[in-house]
Design an enzyme around this catalytic site. Structure first.
Site, PDB file in Angstrom:
ATOM      1  CG  ASP A  47      -1.806   1.215   1.288  1.00  0.00           C
ATOM      2  OD1 ASP A  47      -2.863   1.145   0.640  1.00  0.00           O
ATOM      3  OD2 ASP A  47      -1.466   2.228   1.943  1.00  0.00           O
ATOM      4  CE1 TYR A  52       0.202   7.790   2.651  1.00  0.00           C
ATOM      5  CE2 TYR A  52       0.815   5.546   2.128  1.00  0.00           C
ATOM      6  CZ  TYR A  52      -0.074   6.442   2.669  1.00  0.00           C
ATOM      7  OH  TYR A  52      -1.228   5.979   3.238  1.00  0.00           O
ATOM      8  CE  LYS A  77      -3.965   4.546   0.501  1.00  0.00           C
ATOM      9  NZ  LYS A  77      -2.549   4.504   0.916  1.00  0.00           N
ATOM     10  CG  HIS A 110      -4.865   9.614   0.224  1.00  0.00           C
ATOM     11  ND1 HIS A 110      -3.509   9.651   0.045  1.00  0.00           N
ATOM     12  CD2 HIS A 110      -5.048   9.111   1.476  1.00  0.00           C
ATOM     13  CE1 HIS A 110      -2.902   9.183   1.132  1.00  0.00           C
ATOM     14  NE2 HIS A 110      -3.814   8.862   2.011  1.00  0.00           N
TER      15      HIS A 110
HETATM   16  N1  LIG Z   1      -5.678   6.068   3.618  1.00  0.00           N
HETATM   17  C1  LIG Z   1      -5.192   6.802   4.572  1.00  0.00           C
HETATM   18  O1  LIG Z   1      -5.617   7.951   4.784  1.00  0.00           O
HETATM   19  C2  LIG Z   1      -4.108   6.260   5.454  1.00  0.00           C
HETATM   20  C3  LIG Z   1      -3.772   6.907   6.653  1.00  0.00           C
HETATM   21  C4  LIG Z   1      -2.772   6.346   7.451  1.00  0.00           C
HETATM   22  C5  LIG Z   1      -2.132   5.178   7.053  1.00  0.00           C
HETATM   23  N2  LIG Z   1      -2.453   4.574   5.860  1.00  0.00           N
HETATM   24  C6  LIG Z   1      -1.768   3.320   5.410  1.00  0.00           C
HETATM   25  O2  LIG Z   1      -1.906   2.362   6.439  1.00  0.00           O
HETATM   26  C7  LIG Z   1      -0.608   1.857   6.768  1.00  0.00           C
HETATM   27  C8  LIG Z   1      -0.562   1.395   8.209  1.00  0.00           C
HETATM   28  O3  LIG Z   1      -0.922   2.419   9.096  1.00  0.00           O
HETATM   29  P1  LIG Z   1       0.146   3.146  10.050  1.00  0.00           P
HETATM   30  O4  LIG Z   1       1.497   3.043   9.473  1.00  0.00           O
HETATM   31  O5  LIG Z   1      -0.404   4.485  10.327  1.00  0.00           O
HETATM   32  O6  LIG Z   1       0.024   2.340  11.439  1.00  0.00           O
HETATM   33  P2  LIG Z   1       0.122   0.823  11.930  1.00  0.00           P
HETATM   34  O7  LIG Z   1       0.397  -0.091  10.818  1.00  0.00           O
HETATM   35  O8  LIG Z   1      -1.083   0.576  12.788  1.00  0.00           O
HETATM   36  O9  LIG Z   1       1.372   0.886  12.923  1.00  0.00           O
HETATM   37  C9  LIG Z   1       2.678   1.123  12.443  1.00  0.00           C
HETATM   38  C10 LIG Z   1       3.612   1.207  13.650  1.00  0.00           C
HETATM   39  O10 LIG Z   1       3.564  -0.011  14.395  1.00  0.00           O
HETATM   40  C11 LIG Z   1       4.880  -0.532  14.609  1.00  0.00           C
HETATM   41  N3  LIG Z   1       4.747  -1.994  14.544  1.00  0.00           N
HETATM   42  C12 LIG Z   1       4.425  -2.724  13.450  1.00  0.00           C
HETATM   43  N4  LIG Z   1       4.307  -4.034  13.766  1.00  0.00           N
HETATM   44  C13 LIG Z   1       4.570  -4.124  15.094  1.00  0.00           C
HETATM   45  C14 LIG Z   1       4.608  -5.205  16.001  1.00  0.00           C
HETATM   46  N5  LIG Z   1       4.334  -6.444  15.611  1.00  0.00           N
HETATM   47  N6  LIG Z   1       4.916  -4.952  17.303  1.00  0.00           N
HETATM   48  C15 LIG Z   1       5.177  -3.687  17.709  1.00  0.00           C
HETATM   49  N7  LIG Z   1       5.155  -2.612  16.893  1.00  0.00           N
HETATM   50  C16 LIG Z   1       4.845  -2.825  15.585  1.00  0.00           C
HETATM   51  C17 LIG Z   1       5.726   0.053  13.502  1.00  0.00           C
HETATM   52  O11 LIG Z   1       7.046   0.227  13.938  1.00  0.00           O
HETATM   53  P3  LIG Z   1       8.282  -0.590  13.239  1.00  0.00           P
HETATM   54  O12 LIG Z   1       8.371  -0.093  11.830  1.00  0.00           O
HETATM   55  O13 LIG Z   1       9.449  -0.198  14.074  1.00  0.00           O
HETATM   56  O14 LIG Z   1       7.936  -2.050  13.339  1.00  0.00           O
HETATM   57  C18 LIG Z   1       5.066   1.415  13.274  1.00  0.00           C
HETATM   58  O15 LIG Z   1       5.605   2.378  14.169  1.00  0.00           O
HETATM   59  C19 LIG Z   1       0.316   3.035   6.445  1.00  0.00           C
HETATM   60  O16 LIG Z   1       1.667   2.678   6.380  1.00  0.00           O
HETATM   61  C20 LIG Z   1      -0.271   3.484   5.139  1.00  0.00           C
HETATM   62  O17 LIG Z   1       0.166   2.603   4.083  1.00  0.00           O
HETATM   63  C21 LIG Z   1      -3.442   5.098   5.069  1.00  0.00           C
END
Ligand SMILES: NC(=O)c1ccc[n+]([C@@H]2O[C@H](COP(=O)([O-])OP(=O)(O)OC[C@H]3O[C@@H](n4cnc5c(N)ncnc54)[C@H](OP(=O)(O)O)[C@@H]3O)[C@@H](O)[C@H]2O)c1
Length: 280
Positions: A47, A52, A77, A110
């Site tokens: 994704d 980004y 997006k 997006h």
């Molecule tokens: N459409 C939208 O508006 C929108 C908005 C926000 C995000 N997104 C997408 O959604 C994706 C995921 O959301 P997100 O990045 O905001 O949050 P997330 O996936 O809920 O959390 C990411 C965080 O969790 C940590 N992490 C991952 N696996 C872990 C585990 N098993 N144990 C402990 N910590 C862990 C990562 O650190 P480490 O890297 O150190 O593991 C990172 O700091 C984004 O990357 C993006 O592609 C889309």
């Protein structure tokens, strides 16, 4: 050997793995390596987004992985500043050039940014991009029920998927029901709530201990069992593998309810309400 990742079939007949790799913040050489290690850990859905600023790193990570393009699903997006019909089509082409891919499997609007009132025009551009083969499947992100209903009513084309903020603190029960009613696949962003407070939540910790799993694994299993496609992000090869290891256990009905009950009406992580939030 991990179990294979199950797939869902979208309303246009395309399939999608039920878990993918988020890439926000994965930039440059380190970002390309993180994408490549994710693919080698078993992720097949990646994704990204124009905003980004890492479609290039994602494309490079794909090439470094050595896995063929046909085995992958890549999502990008459309940013808010390109919502007019012509600009949207150019932006999709630019996304492809940046990633050096010939097509996207999924392209999403997006944010709806309803105050700009241009998301229907952007949707029409995605409809045509799909007809021309730039994109296999088209969907939206952060669309509230009224935005979904409007694009369906005005164009006759239902999005295949809506990517929304969804985690145990904001479980989107009503939005998910609207998706089911329209045949739209739910996808969860920040699926492990950015791994902050959730990692010390007692209710989930108890469930994790009972299954000999981590809190992240239990939350991602909960995502799978509510029927949502999640896209956890991790830069660490170890945590990337950990997050995929969710297909060898099952949460009971009472465990599912206990996790769902953590949801609050003000549970969004950053108060990003799609009715008002704007990202250009
Ligand atoms: N459409 C939208 O508006 C929108 C908005 C926000 C995000 N997104 C997408 O959604 C994706 C995921 O959301 P997100 O990045 O905001 O949050 P997330 O996936 O809920 O959390 C990411 C965080 O969790 C940590 N992490 C991952 N696996 C872990 C585990 N098993 N144990 C402990 N910590 C862990 C990562 O650190 P480490 O890297 O150190 O593991 C990172 O700091 C984004 O990357 C993006 O592609 C889309």
């Amino acid at each position: 050997m991990e179990k294979a990742i199950p797939k869902v079939t979208l309303n246009d007949g395309t399939t999608l793995p039920v878990i993918g790799l988020g890439t926000y913040g994965l930039w440059g050489n380190a970002g390309a390596n993180a994408v490549s290690s994710g693919i080698n850990a078993g992720y097949r859905l990646i994704d990204t987004a124009y905003n980004y600023e890492n479609e290039g790193a994602v494309g490079e990570g794909i090439r470094r992985s050595g896995i063929s393009r046909e085995e992958l699903w890549v999502t990008s997006k459309l940013p808010g500043r390109y919502h007019t019909y012509e600009k949207a089509l150019v932006a999709i082409q630019e996304s492809l050039y940046r990633s050096q891919l010939d097509y996207f499997d999924l392209y999403l609007i997006h944010w709806p940014m309803p105050n700009q009132d241009t998301y229907v025009e952007a949707w029409q551009a995605l409809i045509d991009a799909q007809k021309w083969g730039l994109v296999r499947s088209i969907g939206v992100s952060n669309f509230l029920p009224e935005h979904l209903e409007r694009i369906i009513h005005e164009t006759g084309v239902t999005p295949s998927l809506n990517q929304v903020e969804l985690h145990p603190f904001f479980n989107q029960a009503h939005q998910r029901k609207v998706h089911v009613d329209h045949g739209i696949q739910t996808q969860s962003w920040s699926p492990i709530a950015k791994a902050k407070d959730i990692l010390i939540n007692d209710a989930i910790k108890t469930i994790a201990e009972a299954h000999n799993k981590t809190i992240a694994q239990v939350v991602l299993r909960w995502q799978y069992q509510i029927g949502s496609v999640s896209i956890p992000r991790s830069t660490s090869p170890e945590r990337q593998r950990e997050n995929l290891s969710i297909f060898d256990f099952e949460l009971s009905e009472s465990e599912m309810i206990a996790i769902s009950e953590l949801s609050r009406s003000d549970g969004r992580l950053f108060d990003m309400d799609p009715a008002t939030h704007e990202e250009f």
